[in-house]
Design a protein around this motif. Structure first.
Motif, short mmCIF file in Angstrom:
data_model
loop_
_atom_site.label_atom_id
_atom_site.label_comp_id
_atom_site.label_asym_id
_atom_site.label_seq_id
_atom_site.Cartn_x
_atom_site.Cartn_y
_atom_site.Cartn_z
N GLU A 158 0.61 -1.44 -0.08
CA GLU A 158 -0.02 -0.27 0.12
C GLU A 158 0.79 1.23 -0.12
O GLU A 158 0.57 2.24 -0.64
CB GLU A 158 -0.90 0.19 1.28
CG GLU A 158 -2.03 -1.12 1.17
CD GLU A 158 -2.81 -1.33 2.50
OE1 GLU A 158 -2.32 -0.58 3.61
OE2 GLU A 158 -4.01 -1.71 2.45
N LEU A 161 2.50 1.68 -3.32
CA LEU A 161 1.55 2.28 -4.35
C LEU A 161 1.35 3.62 -4.19
O LEU A 161 1.40 4.50 -5.32
CB LEU A 161 0.13 1.41 -4.24
CG LEU A 161 -0.76 2.52 -5.05
CD1 LEU A 161 -0.79 1.88 -6.55
CD2 LEU A 161 -2.30 1.49 -4.73
N ARG A 164 4.58 5.17 -5.46
CA ARG A 164 4.28 5.29 -6.85
C ARG A 164 3.60 6.39 -7.67
O ARG A 164 4.08 7.17 -8.59
CB ARG A 164 4.17 3.91 -7.67
CG ARG A 164 4.12 3.65 -9.27
CD ARG A 164 4.22 2.43 -9.80
NE ARG A 164 3.04 1.76 -9.49
CZ ARG A 164 2.35 0.77 -8.54
NH1 ARG A 164 3.44 0.42 -7.60
NH2 ARG A 164 1.38 0.19 -8.65
N ALA A 232 -0.86 6.18 -14.27
CA ALA A 232 -1.51 5.29 -13.28
C ALA A 232 -2.68 4.56 -13.94
O ALA A 232 -2.97 5.05 -14.80
CB ALA A 232 -1.87 5.98 -11.87
N GLU A 236 -5.60 1.26 -9.80
CA GLU A 236 -4.68 1.78 -8.92
C GLU A 236 -4.93 3.11 -8.18
O GLU A 236 -4.83 3.24 -7.02
CB GLU A 236 -3.25 2.02 -9.55
CG GLU A 236 -2.58 0.79 -10.08
CD GLU A 236 -1.23 1.06 -10.72
OE1 GLU A 236 -0.50 0.20 -10.86
OE2 GLU A 236 -1.40 2.08 -11.60
N HIS A 240 -5.71 3.26 -4.07
CA HIS A 240 -4.93 4.41 -3.29
C HIS A 240 -5.85 5.12 -2.53
O HIS A 240 -5.71 5.31 -1.12
CB HIS A 240 -4.15 5.10 -4.13
CG HIS A 240 -3.34 6.09 -3.33
ND1 HIS A 240 -2.59 5.96 -2.41
CD2 HIS A 240 -3.23 7.52 -3.61
CE1 HIS A 240 -2.11 6.94 -1.83
NE2 HIS A 240 -2.53 7.95 -2.64
#
Length: 272
Positions: A158, A161, A164, A232, A236, A240
């Motif tokens: 988590e 992510l 990123r 993304a 995703e 998030h």
């Protein structure tokens, strides 16, 4: 700016108000501490540049009193207009393009403004020139390159992510001309601009409900741009946002560098 001239976090979007509230919760206390440090007093003339929301301008108006003047400017003043009821003058103004408003000013403050301006050197010169001799300039800008992770404790998927997606957000900022290492340069830039008594410090929240609110609003604002740039996927982003809402992430902000200095008195005649 690169790839068009639009500001990535458009004030006209509904999420802008949530972002301004979160930024106020995170950084207003630090900003006000710096105002106290330079000795702001009744009767001062202040210019709040890129005001965004109303909280900073309203604080300045209360401190400077009826004999003072507080001018709040932005390219979109819709969120700052609430401060007008407290005696703040609100003016649409682009610090990167427009001539400075009538001054001079005892204090000029800009928070999270110049980092986004392509010709930030010219904007900084404009601010310095608008100071009265002996007046103070306080610039506060983030330095995402100094601490690029929104989850510094990246112990699981988590958090990875989140980091990123934050990397994708930083890429969008760079494409629009933002200098992600600008904050650390501020002390040098203020000295090179001719200011004296230059000092700086940094403030770095690493977990709070306001960090969560800021991240959710920011992702909503840039969602379409992340998708369009292939930075993304929709899944995703949804995952998030769910992780943020669940409170499972210790979300940080980029370090906020605050730098201040004053225009030398010998620059010219002081005010009467």
């Amino acid at each position: 700016m690169a790839q068009g001239n639009e500001y990535l976090l458009d004030n006209r979007q509904a999420e802008a108000g949530t972002r301004f509230d979160a930024l106020a919760a995170l950084f207003d206390a630090s900003t006000f501490r710096h105002f106290e440090r330079v000795g702001i007093d009744e009767g001062w003339r202040c210019w709040e540049v890129g005001a965004g929301g109303p909280t900073v301008a309203a604080w300045l108006a209360e401190r400077t009193g009826p004999r003072g003047r507080v001018l709040a400017t932005d390219i979109d003043v819709s969120w700052a207009e609430a401060a007008a009821a407290g005696g703040v003058e609100v003016l649409r103004h682009d610090v990167a393009r427009d001539a400075p408003p009538a001054g001079p000013f005892d204090l000029i403050h800009a928070r999270l403004v110049l980092v986004h301006v392509t010709d930030r050197d010219a904007a900084l010169r404009t601010l310095v020139q608008a100071l009265r001799p002996g007046g103070w300039l306080l610039i506060e800008d983030a330095d995402p390159a100094l601490q690029p992770l929104i989850c510094p404790d990246a112990y699981g998927p988590e958090q990875e992510l989140a980091n990123r997606l934050r990397g994708g957000f930083r890429q969008l900022l760079r494409q629009r001309g933002a200098d992600l290492a600008y904050g650390r340069k501020l002390p040098r830039l203020l000295r090179e601009a001719g200011l004296t008594d230059v000092e700086a410090d940094a403030y770095f929240p690493i977990a709070s409900p306001a960090c969560d609110a800021l991240e959710a609003a920011t992702v909503h604002q840039v969602r379409d741009k992340l998708l369009a740039a292939g930075l993304a996927t929709d899944d995703e982003i949804e995952q998030h946002l769910a992780n943020v809402a669940a409170g499972r992430l210790d979300l940080a902000t980029a370090p906020m560098i605050s730098a201040w200095g004053r225009r030398p008195v010998e620059d010219g005649p002081g005010r009467a």
